[in-house]
Design a protein around this motif. Sequence first.
Motif, mmCIF file in Angstrom:
data_model
loop_
_atom_site.group_PDB
_atom_site.id
_atom_site.type_symbol
_atom_site.label_atom_id
_atom_site.label_comp_id
_atom_site.label_asym_id
_atom_site.label_seq_id
_atom_site.Cartn_x
_atom_site.Cartn_y
_atom_site.Cartn_z
ATOM 1 N N UNK A 30 0.836 -1.204 0.000
ATOM 2 C CA UNK A 30 0.000 0.000 0.000
ATOM 3 C C UNK A 30 0.867 1.248 0.000
ATOM 4 N N UNK A 31 1.958 1.215 0.769
ATOM 5 C CA UNK A 31 2.885 2.349 0.797
ATOM 6 C C UNK A 31 3.479 2.589 -0.587
ATOM 7 N N UNK A 32 3.808 1.515 -1.305
ATOM 8 C CA UNK A 32 4.326 1.654 -2.666
ATOM 9 C C UNK A 32 3.293 2.309 -3.574
ATOM 10 N N UNK A 33 2.057 1.855 -3.519
ATOM 11 C CA UNK A 33 1.011 2.409 -4.378
ATOM 12 C C UNK A 33 0.783 3.888 -4.105
ATOM 13 N N UNK A 34 0.817 4.252 -2.822
ATOM 14 C CA UNK A 34 0.506 5.636 -2.447
ATOM 15 C C UNK A 34 1.684 6.585 -2.647
ATOM 16 N N UNK A 35 2.897 6.098 -2.342
ATOM 17 C CA UNK A 35 4.012 7.033 -2.200
ATOM 18 C C UNK A 35 5.217 6.771 -3.093
ATOM 19 N N UNK A 36 5.315 5.580 -3.724
ATOM 20 C CA UNK A 36 6.551 5.254 -4.413
ATOM 21 C C UNK A 36 6.389 4.926 -5.893
ATOM 22 N N UNK A 37 5.173 4.630 -6.334
ATOM 23 C CA UNK A 37 4.988 4.330 -7.753
ATOM 24 C C UNK A 37 5.019 5.626 -8.569
ATOM 25 N N UNK A 38 5.129 5.483 -9.902
ATOM 26 C CA UNK A 38 5.221 6.664 -10.771
ATOM 27 C C UNK A 38 3.979 7.536 -10.653
ATOM 28 N N UNK A 39 2.828 6.901 -10.510
ATOM 29 C CA UNK A 39 1.583 7.643 -10.308
ATOM 30 C C UNK A 39 0.949 7.160 -9.012
ATOM 31 N N UNK A 40 0.386 8.062 -8.266
ATOM 32 C CA UNK A 40 -0.251 7.701 -7.004
ATOM 33 C C UNK A 40 -1.500 6.871 -7.290
ATOM 34 N N UNK A 41 -1.564 5.666 -6.713
ATOM 35 C CA UNK A 41 -2.658 4.741 -7.001
ATOM 36 C C UNK A 41 -3.440 4.453 -5.724
ATOM 37 N N UNK A 42 -4.765 4.582 -5.793
ATOM 38 C CA UNK A 42 -5.652 4.224 -4.690
ATOM 39 C C UNK A 42 -6.322 2.913 -5.071
ATOM 40 N N UNK A 43 -6.129 1.867 -4.283
ATOM 41 C CA UNK A 43 -6.616 0.539 -4.639
ATOM 42 C C UNK A 43 -8.131 0.435 -4.557
ATOM 43 N N UNK A 44 -8.732 0.965 -3.486
ATOM 44 C CA UNK A 44 -10.195 1.038 -3.298
ATOM 45 C C UNK A 44 -10.863 -0.278 -2.915
ATOM 46 N N UNK A 45 -10.133 -1.378 -2.795
ATOM 47 C CA UNK A 45 -10.802 -2.637 -2.441
ATOM 48 C C UNK A 45 -9.849 -3.582 -1.716
ATOM 49 N N UNK A 46 -9.212 -3.089 -0.667
ATOM 50 C CA UNK A 46 -8.290 -3.915 0.117
ATOM 51 C C UNK A 46 -9.102 -4.770 1.074
ATOM 52 N N UNK A 47 -9.009 -6.086 0.899
ATOM 53 C CA UNK A 47 -9.749 -7.042 1.725
ATOM 54 C C UNK A 47 -9.050 -8.397 1.606
ATOM 55 N N UNK A 48 -9.337 -9.358 2.493
ATOM 56 C CA UNK A 48 -8.599 -10.631 2.489
ATOM 57 C C UNK A 48 -8.681 -11.400 1.177
ATOM 58 N N UNK A 49 -9.820 -11.360 0.483
ATOM 59 C CA UNK A 49 -9.932 -12.120 -0.760
ATOM 60 C C UNK A 49 -9.090 -11.531 -1.878
ATOM 61 N N UNK A 50 -8.632 -10.298 -1.722
ATOM 62 C CA UNK A 50 -7.757 -9.668 -2.720
ATOM 63 C C UNK A 50 -6.291 -9.717 -2.309
ATOM 64 N N UNK A 51 -5.993 -10.426 -1.236
ATOM 65 C CA UNK A 51 -4.604 -10.635 -0.808
ATOM 66 C C UNK A 51 -4.244 -12.078 -1.129
#
Length: 1021
Positions: A829-850
């Motif tokens: 999540x830290x990578x998506x928010x702060x380290x990727x080329x574009x800031x990405x919000x996942x919007x569906x973090x839950x156990x079935x998506x891990x």
Amino acid sequence: MNFQFVILFISTIAASLYCRNSAAATFLSNVTDQQALLSFKTSITGDPLGFLSSWNHSVPFCQWHGVTCSWRHQRVTALDLSSQQLDGTLSPYIGNLSFLRAIYLDKNNFGGSIPGEIGRLFRLQYLHLGSNFFKGEFPMNLSHCSDIREIKLEENNLQGKLPTDFTSWSKLTVFGARTNQFTGSIPTSIGNLSSLRLLDIARNNLTGSIPLEVAYLMKLEHLQLSINNFRGRVPPPLYNVSSLSFVSLTQNELEGRIPEDLGFTLPNLQVFLAGGNKLSGPFPLSITNASKLLSFSIPGNSISGPLPMNFGSLLSLQRLNLGSNQLGHNQPPGSSLSFLGSMVNNTRLEYLELFENGLSGELPNSIGNLSTMLYYLGFSRNYIYGSIPKEIGKLSNLTALSLDENMFTGNLPESICKLSKLGRLFLSYNNISGVIPACISNITGLLFLSSTDNMLQGNIPVTLFNMSSLQELYLSNNRLSGVIPEHILGLSSQCIFLYLDENILTGLLPSNIGSFIHLVDLRVSDNRLTGEIPTSLGDCVMLEELDMNGNMFASKIPSSFKGLKNLIFLDLSNNNLSGNIPHFLGELRLIQFLNLSHNRLEGEVTQKGLFSNASSFSVVGNSQLCGGIRHLQLPACPANISTSKKKKSPLRIIALIILLPLATFLVFFTFVHFRIKKSKQNNVPGLVLQDSQYLRLTYHDLLRATDNFSPNNLLGEGRYGSVYKGILESLQQLVAVKVLKAEVHGADKNFVAECETLRNIRHRNLTKIITTCSSIDSKGNKFKALVFEFMTNGSLDSWLHPSQSDQGNARNLTLFQRLNIAIDVAVAVDYLHNQSHTKIIHCDIKPSNILLDEEFVARIGDFGLARFFLTNTGKTKQARTSSTGVRGTIGYVPPEYGMGGNVSAEGDVYSYGILLLEMFSGHRPTGSSLAMDHAINLHDYVKHALPHNVMEIADPRIVLQPEDRGSPKDEAVRIELCLASIFEVGILCSLEMPRERVDISVAIKHLNVARDKLLQSGFKL
């Protein structure tokens, strides 16, 4: 004399030569040990604690951390590296440590197979390799280690069969292989282990019967065979092994009887667990002679009564679970509860479960004299009659009282209000009458109250609606009257399920009903409610079921219902609703059935969306409707014809003659051009990811890979797609193929969003895409798919909440594994928010998506709802989205999304916080069941338990009971503090206000500290 001198001289020379050779041999052997240790170190790929930093030439190897040497010869005799978080494999050079007597490598991250060279260690006595990731088969060469005393291989990924020959291990005292994937049967040679004290092979896939030879183990104290597939009868001689203190046979398919003399033949018995089998016969009355008994649990069998009248002789008894048997059968009516009188002497009793046993009679007043330590009391699904004794209010430590599905009559005693710690109260399906005591609000921690199908009457106490803790309230099918209190804000922050249907309630539905922002299911049907449907109901954005039929609601269907994006079922039938049917009702994407019948609705019925399927809605009994699909057989709606019919001018006619053919030609040309272009696109696998590094696949490639998309290869199914397991012929690689459900509205956007996101990201903790395919299938329909790297261990959800069919095979995640997974997800999540080329919000973090790979490294997947932001001249702007309305999954969606707020990094942090609380409490954030199972407000549930009741809310699958664990108190305190800090992180991430939530980087730091402390404590799971 000369002869004696010669002999003495020769002896001196020989001794000198022997000493020199011996020293040289010792030196060479020391070098061999040092080289073996260094080779062992080279196989270690990760040492985060720096434990092996001392393993170098500047320090004698006998002083290296974890190394113990003999005093005389300076040879390595023990290797203790347990709980050091080491990664890597076990080097075969360990077989060169020929003086090694003990190997302690448990609770690390070792993978690979166990090398056969261990069999060369003929002096080996202790082999502890538990809680790692070893795979492969049992090391058969271990039979050469005839001096072995303890073999502990629990909680790994070992497969194959158990060793067939135990004869060489005559000194073995401990054999632990719990929680692996061993198959086959228990070999009969196990009877040769005459010194064995502990045999633990639970949670495997073992089959066959329990061999008679197990009964030959006359020193056996601990026998753990639970959660396998054993069949047949338990060998009767096994019950004569008098040294046994712990016996667990749960969740197998064992048959036969429990011996009547069990309490005499097993005098040292402390724990007996045999639930979930096919045992029958009478209850063993002699069990009351097992004076050391702590826990006796046999639910889910066919054991018949009567029960002993002297349970009180078991002074140490703590848990008695006899649920789902036949203990009330073959007894005189009303006598099957007589045994309760003697249980007042069980002063340490904490848990008493007797549900579904056919017990009959009245609860005796002596129920109030049961142990003050009792926290669970269950009598559900029996034939108990009479009133609920007022003495039940003396059980001050009860947290759950289950009396539903009996024949109780009389009033609900006010003494029940004294149960201040009660969290769950089950009273449904009885004949309880009278009013609901107003004092029930004294139970300030009440989470669940069920009194459906009784004869309660009078008004619903206002105090009940002021209980901020209450999350599920079921009062259906009673005789409750009066109005629903207008001010019901007390429930608003917690309530998930509110059932008030089938009563005699009158008046208006409170206008502030919309304050129930977490409400999932609302039922007020079959009452006498009047007035308008409150527009504020549209604010209950989490609603999945809304049942208001059989009342006298008037006016129109509120336009605010357009905001109920999660509705699955809506019933407004049998009211006095008027006006048109709003078109947006047919566009609610999740709704499965809509009932608007028997109202006064009028106007046209659209044919779009839900209204195109006759089985999905009902509008009968509305005489003023028209149009709709043919199945409705409604009259056609009158056409809107202008009253002033103007004669077309000659100029207009000429224009039509010229322009109409031209327009027809242009349309035809455009259509042909479009078809040619589309045909070309469909005949080539058009990759959305325009990059030469991606493999090019066709529909037929994926068809072959998945065996024609066989149901046997189906891994899972979601709203927008189905995921299949397959093998790509071109790569001979196992893959997961996500096939788009083209017919589902919004699936195309979901596909594009996921492709766009995956094209822009690369990270160890994110799912790796192999390629995509955009083609047509064998029927000429549009076909789109994403091909991912296959994750061996599936989703996190399947480990936290195994299905009923998988529970016998599912391996539990250890505390370390859960914490590592939590950190992996936070890093992603830290990578998506702060380290990727574009800031990405996942919007569906839950156990079935891990998803979890072979080494249980976590990876976030399913980016179909992702939104990412581009930076333009210093300002952040929204770039793309794949959905509208509330984004995410109920329970994990932050509250601000439900109120129309924009997606944000703080929203993902909220979802992560709920995920963290779920991982360590074992409770889903949504649904309905006992205690907080499937409860939506997991945040407050955990928050109320901190800091003093941490162990009560921790998932029992990862936290063992103290009597089972045998750990010192200081270790228990350390583990409790560690869990408290983890829960605290989850609380800080899931605060209601976005600005108050911690940044994900702060969460990572706190979790790393918790992991370090956990490792340093040396706690054994």
